[in-house]
Write an enzyme that holds these catalytic residues in place. Structure first.
Site, PDB file in Angstrom:
ATOM      1  N   GLY A  75      22.725 -35.060  10.032  1.00  0.00           N
ATOM      2  CA  GLY A  75      22.611 -33.656   9.664  1.00  0.00           C
ATOM      3  C   GLY A  75      23.801 -33.198   8.842  1.00  0.00           C
ATOM      4  O   GLY A  75      24.711 -33.961   8.532  1.00  0.00           O
ATOM      5  N   GLN A  76      23.765 -31.913   8.511  1.00  0.00           N
ATOM      6  CA  GLN A  76      24.808 -31.290   7.698  1.00  0.00           C
ATOM      7  C   GLN A  76      25.353 -30.095   8.451  1.00  0.00           C
ATOM      8  O   GLN A  76      24.606 -29.227   8.882  1.00  0.00           O
ATOM      9  CB  GLN A  76      24.218 -30.841   6.350  1.00  0.00           C
ATOM     10  CG  GLN A  76      25.241 -30.267   5.386  1.00  0.00           C
ATOM     11  CD  GLN A  76      26.070 -31.344   4.715  1.00  0.00           C
ATOM     12  OE1 GLN A  76      25.619 -32.470   4.549  1.00  0.00           O
ATOM     13  NE2 GLN A  76      27.290 -30.993   4.327  1.00  0.00           N
ATOM     14  N   GLY A  77      26.674 -30.062   8.629  1.00  0.00           N
ATOM     15  CA  GLY A  77      27.308 -28.943   9.311  1.00  0.00           C
ATOM     16  C   GLY A  77      28.034 -28.041   8.338  1.00  0.00           C
ATOM     17  O   GLY A  77      27.980 -28.228   7.116  1.00  0.00           O
ATOM     18  N   GLY A  78      28.724 -27.039   8.873  1.00  0.00           N
ATOM     19  CA  GLY A  78      29.422 -26.080   8.038  1.00  0.00           C
ATOM     20  C   GLY A  78      30.561 -26.696   7.251  1.00  0.00           C
ATOM     21  O   GLY A  78      30.872 -26.261   6.143  1.00  0.00           O
ATOM     22  N   GLY A 131      30.953 -30.300   6.879  1.00  0.00           N
ATOM     23  CA  GLY A 131      30.770 -31.698   6.530  1.00  0.00           C
ATOM     24  C   GLY A 131      29.461 -32.267   7.036  1.00  0.00           C
ATOM     25  O   GLY A 131      28.653 -31.574   7.659  1.00  0.00           O
ATOM     26  N   VAL A 188      27.197 -35.277   9.178  1.00  0.00           N
ATOM     27  CA  VAL A 188      27.267 -36.025  10.434  1.00  0.00           C
ATOM     28  C   VAL A 188      26.420 -37.281  10.307  1.00  0.00           C
ATOM     29  O   VAL A 188      25.269 -37.228   9.861  1.00  0.00           O
ATOM     30  CB  VAL A 188      26.775 -35.169  11.623  1.00  0.00           C
ATOM     31  CG1 VAL A 188      26.914 -35.954  12.929  1.00  0.00           C
ATOM     32  CG2 VAL A 188      27.556 -33.868  11.703  1.00  0.00           C
ATOM     33  N   ASP A 242      31.160 -19.469  17.875  1.00  0.00           N
ATOM     34  CA  ASP A 242      29.964 -19.901  17.134  1.00  0.00           C
ATOM     35  C   ASP A 242      28.919 -20.482  18.083  1.00  0.00           C
ATOM     36  O   ASP A 242      28.316 -21.526  17.803  1.00  0.00           O
ATOM     37  CB  ASP A 242      30.339 -20.926  16.066  1.00  0.00           C
ATOM     38  CG  ASP A 242      29.318 -20.980  14.927  1.00  0.00           C
ATOM     39  OD1 ASP A 242      28.506 -20.036  14.820  1.00  0.00           O
ATOM     40  OD2 ASP A 242      29.339 -21.948  14.149  1.00  0.00           O
TER      41      ASP A 242
END
Length: 526
Positions: A223-226, A228, A230, A340
């Site tokens: 996945g894609q986080g805030g 970077g 993963v 968050d």
């Protein structure tokens, strides 16, 4: 004596070379070693670069069965040892070639003394920690000059020896300084300073090449986080991990510091575990336990029947998240405010046990402090407490996480997003407002195939959520109180006042309606 930044050495002996080219050497011994006490941790640490033919002293989470590991428990220094088992390990060219176990962390790395050079110990019986300690006390032979074939007088000979000794010492100091500068120039100064302050640092430090190996060159993206991307990875032990590769252009190192400074110091069943990290030049990565069931948002917002959890399991997840937040707020050395909390940041293991993750926006605070100072609002819209926008509502505190948990709890109870522009009726666009009006009329949420006890469970979740999302922070319960309310009977709970400002509610509804109109226009245009 000779001093460098990391330790102090004394000259045990000087060996003068002959007059026909023989090498001259100084025998140096680390002063931090004790001849009578088995203290094998020299202060001349070498942490950043691997030295060929060296000795690693490491602490491990579990006992090592390999014959390569020499038991050093009797000599362990508690102030250095992070884990209960302590070993010495000889390296060949690099640490990776020694069979290094992932459950261990290197505490000290030093060059081998003369008596333990590879050529000197080949074929000898297995060494003990006492043998290693004895050889460390004998020290290192350092070349410091060259002899000449000039016939000196006694006086000139003494002068030459003094000059050569001075040059040798200066050369040694230059080597140490250059090594120190080269080690630190390859890393962001702020992060390096932060890591040096972590006296009880637990996670393992990996090289970037090890990160690439465990992720197969970042083959499987999760996945894609805030801050970077993963990737799924695998340690040599067979353990699966999730590797977050940070984008420095976004985080500028602060995301790394926040994560390691908070999650790196705690261990709780409802908080994701930080296994290790990597800082190598511009490369930064964080290594976590892998969560096979993904994030909570994929479960509660999914329409697929095969991943539809029972209400009992949903409630267990609710309680796990609540206990995790309460632990962060009250049961750590420092209060940790997450800022968050949302379904995307709640991960689920193979048993659907919830783990709070993504501490990139977290902030450490004193336990007894009630007010937090922030220079800017932080969090995700839809879950952010109103005091982060409107200063006149109240001070920023741990109650901001309570608000976020309330919004998450509302979505879990409704099994839908709180704001849904595509709801069947306009009155249902903002779920908290719609369900409050139903409860106010004495109606419950319509649940298919739910038992009476499950209906009470859902009603309790919604009432507690209403308390958590009260506009004023002082009107919200603490997470300890939230847990108490969730564990109690629904009949004991009172409905709070409607927790919405009229302007805020109208704004949310208008925005949702506009989004729905735009979507319908796009569909008709296509």
């Amino acid at each position: 004596m000779l001093h460098n930044r990391d330790g102090t050495y004394y000259v045990a002996d000087i060996f003068y070379g002959g007059e026909f080219g023989d090498s001259s050497t100084i025998q140096l011994v680390d002063q931090s070693l004790d001849a009578d006490v088995c203290s094998i941790l020299p202060k001349s640490l070498v942490c950043e670069e691997e030295i060929a033919d060296s000795i690693f002293f490491m602490s491990c989470r579990v006992p090592m069965t390999s014959s390569l590991y020499i038991d050093a428990a009797s000599c362990a220094n508690a102030s250095f040892s992070a884990y209960p088992y302590f070993y010495a390990l000889f390296s060949g060219q690099t640490l990776n070639e020694t069979g290094f176990d992932e459950s261990c962390t290197v505490e000290v790395q030093v060059p081998r003394p003369v008596g333990l050079q590879y050529s000197n110990i080949t074929g000898l019986p297995r060494l003990s920690i006492s043998d290693i300690h004895r050889e460390l006390l004998r020290g290192y032979n350092v070349s410091w000059g060259c002899a000449t074939n000039v016939d000196f007088s006694d006086r000139n000979r003494r002068v030459a020896i003094a000059v050569r000794t001075l040059l040798g010492v200066l050369c040694l100091i230059i080597v140490v300084v250059l090594k120190f500068r080269r080690r630190h120039l390859c890393m962001d100064d702020t992060i390096e300073e932060f890591l040096q302050m972590q006296n009880k640092f637990m996670p393992i430090r990996y090289s970037y090449s090890e990160i690439k190996r465990m992720t197969e060159s970042f083959k499987n993206k999760l996945g894609q986080g805030g801050f970077g991307s993963v990737f799924k990875g695998k340690l040599r032990s067979g353990r699966f991990v999730a590797v977050k590769l940070l984008e420095l252009s976004k985080s500028k190192g602060q995301d790394f510091i926040n994560e390691v400074g908070t999650i790196g110091r705690i261990h709780h069943v409802n908080v994701v575990q930080l296994v290790g990290f990597c800082v190598q030049g511009s490369k930064q990565a964080l290594v976590y336990d892998y969560m096979p069931n993904g994030s909570l948002d994929k479960i509660i917002f999914s329409k697929e029947k095969n991943i539809n959890l029972s209400w009992e399991k949903i409630f267990e997840i609710v309680m796990g998240v609540a206990r995790g937040i309460e632990y962060l707020h009250r049961r750590c050395d420092m209060q940790i405010l997450h800022f968050d909390i949302k379904p995307h940041n709640i991960l689920l293991d193979e048993n659907f046990t919830p783990k709070i993750s993504d501490f990139g926006l977290a902030k450490l605070h004193a336990i007894d402090a009630s007010i937090v100072s922030l220079t800017a609002a932080r969090g995700t819209l839809g879950y952010m407490a109103p005091e982060l926008f409107y200063k006149n509502i109240g001070s920023i505190s741990h109650k901001a996480d309570v608000y976020s948990f309330g919004m998450l709890l509302m979505e879990m109870a409704g099994r839908r997003r709180n704001l849904d522009a595509f709801a069947e009726k306009s009155s249902e666009i903002y779920f908290p407002s719609w369900i409050y009006d139903r409860f106010d009329r004495g109606e419950d949420l319509e649940l298919e195939d739910a038992t009476e006890s499950e209906r009470k469970m859902v009603r309790k979740m919604i009432i507690v959520a209403f308390w958590c999302i009260q506009i004023k922070p002082t009107d919200r319960p603490s997470m300890s109180k939230v847990i108490e309310m969730l564990e109690g009977a629904v009949e004991l709970l009172e409905m709070p006042i409607k927790p919405f400002l009229l302007t805020m509610e109208r704004s949310s509804t208008d925005d949702a309606t506009e989004s729905m109109d735009r979507a319908q226009c796009s569909a008709s245009d296509s």
